[in-house]
Design a protein around this motif. Structure first.
Motif, mmCIF file in Angstrom:
data_model
loop_
_atom_site.group_PDB
_atom_site.id
_atom_site.type_symbol
_atom_site.label_atom_id
_atom_site.label_comp_id
_atom_site.label_asym_id
_atom_site.label_seq_id
_atom_site.Cartn_x
_atom_site.Cartn_y
_atom_site.Cartn_z
ATOM 1 N N ILE A 146 -2.154 -1.219 -3.653
ATOM 2 C CA ILE A 146 -3.271 -0.489 -3.062
ATOM 3 C C ILE A 146 -2.827 0.959 -2.911
ATOM 4 C CG2 ILE A 146 -4.849 -0.301 -1.079
ATOM 5 C CD1 ILE A 146 -4.050 -3.227 -0.386
ATOM 6 N N ILE A 147 -3.727 1.878 -3.166
ATOM 7 C CA ILE A 147 -3.462 3.299 -2.965
ATOM 8 C C ILE A 147 -4.271 3.782 -1.765
ATOM 9 C CG2 ILE A 147 -3.806 5.616 -3.910
ATOM 10 C CD1 ILE A 147 -1.567 4.204 -5.312
ATOM 11 N N LYS A 148 -3.610 4.532 -0.890
ATOM 12 C CA LYS A 148 -4.304 5.231 0.198
ATOM 13 C C LYS A 148 -4.116 6.717 -0.051
ATOM 14 C CE LYS A 148 -3.925 6.285 5.133
ATOM 15 N NZ LYS A 148 -3.105 6.054 6.357
ATOM 16 N N ALA A 149 -5.167 7.404 -0.505
ATOM 17 C CA ALA A 149 -5.022 8.776 -0.978
ATOM 18 C C ALA A 149 -5.926 9.737 -0.222
ATOM 19 C CB ALA A 149 -5.334 8.849 -2.477
ATOM 20 N N LEU B 235 0.381 12.587 -8.184
ATOM 21 C CA LEU B 235 1.063 11.832 -7.127
ATOM 22 C C LEU B 235 0.470 10.435 -7.003
ATOM 23 C CD1 LEU B 235 3.378 12.355 -5.151
ATOM 24 C CD2 LEU B 235 1.674 12.842 -3.397
ATOM 25 N N VAL B 236 -0.853 10.321 -7.136
ATOM 26 C CA VAL B 236 -1.479 8.992 -7.143
ATOM 27 C C VAL B 236 -0.950 8.176 -8.315
ATOM 28 C CG1 VAL B 236 -3.655 7.777 -7.526
ATOM 29 C CG2 VAL B 236 -3.557 9.653 -5.877
ATOM 30 N N ARG B 237 -0.880 8.797 -9.484
ATOM 31 C CA ARG B 237 -0.389 8.064 -10.651
ATOM 32 C C ARG B 237 1.065 7.641 -10.465
ATOM 33 N NH1 ARG B 237 -2.711 7.455 -15.537
ATOM 34 N NH2 ARG B 237 -1.457 6.090 -16.863
ATOM 35 N N GLN B 238 1.880 8.490 -9.847
ATOM 36 C CA GLN B 238 3.262 8.109 -9.588
ATOM 37 C C GLN B 238 3.320 6.891 -8.675
ATOM 38 O OE1 GLN B 238 5.940 10.747 -7.241
ATOM 39 N NE2 GLN B 238 7.371 10.499 -8.948
ATOM 40 N N ALA B 239 2.458 6.860 -7.658
ATOM 41 C CA ALA B 239 2.419 5.701 -6.758
ATOM 42 C C ALA B 239 2.051 4.434 -7.507
ATOM 43 C CB ALA B 239 1.424 5.959 -5.629
ATOM 44 N N VAL B 240 1.096 4.541 -8.438
ATOM 45 C CA VAL B 240 0.713 3.389 -9.256
ATOM 46 C C VAL B 240 1.890 2.934 -10.106
ATOM 47 C CG1 VAL B 240 -0.756 2.656 -11.176
ATOM 48 C CG2 VAL B 240 -1.745 3.968 -9.286
ATOM 49 N N MET C 145 0.855 -1.182 0.000
ATOM 50 C CA MET C 145 0.000 0.000 0.000
ATOM 51 C C MET C 145 0.892 1.232 0.000
ATOM 52 S SD MET C 145 -2.759 1.366 2.869
ATOM 53 C CE MET C 145 -3.735 -0.144 2.882
ATOM 54 N N VAL C 146 0.693 2.103 -0.978
ATOM 55 C CA VAL C 146 1.432 3.357 -1.034
ATOM 56 C C VAL C 146 0.476 4.488 -0.703
ATOM 57 C CG1 VAL C 146 2.791 4.928 -2.456
ATOM 58 C CG2 VAL C 146 3.080 2.452 -2.713
ATOM 59 N N GLU C 147 0.973 5.419 0.109
ATOM 60 C CA GLU C 147 0.149 6.503 0.646
ATOM 61 C C GLU C 147 0.620 7.835 0.063
ATOM 62 O OE1 GLU C 147 -1.255 7.985 5.114
ATOM 63 O OE2 GLU C 147 -0.024 6.196 4.877
ATOM 64 N N PRO C 148 0.125 8.229 -1.131
ATOM 65 C CA PRO C 148 0.516 9.510 -1.701
ATOM 66 C C PRO C 148 -0.212 10.651 -1.002
ATOM 67 C CG PRO C 148 -0.983 8.366 -3.193
ATOM 68 C CD PRO C 148 -0.765 7.470 -2.016
ATOM 69 N N LEU C 149 0.539 11.478 -0.298
ATOM 70 C CA LEU C 149 -0.050 12.534 0.524
ATOM 71 C C LEU C 149 0.462 13.901 0.079
ATOM 72 C CD1 LEU C 149 0.209 11.009 4.127
ATOM 73 C CD2 LEU C 149 -1.646 10.799 2.456
#
Length: 276
Positions: free
Chosen positions: A187-190, A176-181, A148-152
């Motif tokens: 899993i994304i936690k945004a 930032l969400v796309r970079q995490a993907v 799980m990456v948390e782009p904040l």
């Protein structure tokens, strides 16, 4: 297998409510409200039966010591940062714990979580987060551990109120969400965006990776339940809320109310009636 661990999080409904009780990891006195006694906090939330509880390695064993098959899954916090509070420290960092995936396996975690922080004029922190993700990603793949990456995206800490302030600008959240993907998140936690009705754009940019929405600061019952309802209708696969649960007068009641919205599409009025 990643699929087996993902099933522990998302179950038969394909949705997940993860209660974050990892705030003590960040060395800020303001984050400790409601979790001074972690045994009590964890047991109270666990009894309300969310899908998962997010914990650091030091207190994860409290959850895993609960007997029976129905305890929530463990999401293991694997990084430490000093980016909260006002004023900020002279030197900022974001570092991963030693052997994070091995610790996750030893603790029987269903998932490990790591930050991807974007602070104003702090490119070194962002770079450190990318290094952390790159360091942990391959180990997750080899071990069958979901990442799980948390782009904040955060506001300037000099603003009134200090750290932990969400910047809800969707044009900052989307890249930032796309970079995490692209870095390999399972899993994304945004963050939520300023207008929850636009959240379908975040879901789209995630390219099929399930998105769980972060709760942010404590708000009224009606506000958090209404926001959650809209976000789920926009396509979110669930939520990761902390202070809106653990600092509530009835953490168990709020957990049950949010679970009803996430899994059963309950109305806000019906969810409010569950809080006592």
């Amino acid at each position: 297998m990643k699929a087996a661990r993902m099933n522990r999080l998302f179950g038969t409904s394909g949705k997940c409510f993860d209660v974050a009780i990892d705030h003590g990891m960040f060395n800020d006195r303001g984050f400790l409200g409601g979790i001074e006694d972690m045994h009590s906090a964890i047991h109270t939330v666990a009894e309300a039966a969310p899908d998962a509880i997010q914990l650091p390695p030091g207190t994860a064993p409290i959850l895993q010591a609960i007997p029976g098959k129905t305890r929530p899954a463990l999401v293991l916090r694997t990084d430490i940062a000093n980016v909260y509070g006002n004023p900020l420290p002279r030197s900022l960092f974001s570092e991963v714990i030693a052997d994070p995936v091995e610790q996750g396996l030893a603790l029987d975690a269903a998932c490990v979580v790591v930050n991807l922080l974007m602070l104003p004029d702090q490119p070194e922190v962002h770079a450190a987060c990318i290094q952390n993700i790159n360091r942990i990603k391959r180990a997750c793949d080899l071990s069958g551990m979901p990442l799980m990456v948390e782009p904040l995206v955060m506001q300037d800490n000099a603003k009134a109120g200090g750290g932990y302030m969400v910047d809800g600008d969707i044009d900052k959240i989307l890249p930032l969400v796309r970079q995490a993907v692209e870095l390999g998140a399972d899993i994304i936690k945004a963050d939520p965006c300023d207008d929850p009705e636009e959240y379908h754009r975040v879901i789209e940019i995630a390219q099929g990776v399930p998105v769980l929405v972060r709760g942010g600061g404590k708000v009224s019952d009606a506000e958090i339940l209404n926001r959650t309802k809209v976000l789920m209708e926009q396509g979110a696969k669930g939520i990761v809320y902390g202070r809106n649960v653990i600092q509530h007068d009835s953490p168990a009641g709020m957990t049950k109310a949010l679970m009803a919205i996430v899994h059963d599409s309950a109305s806000v009025d019906d969810a409010l009636a569950m809080i006592s």
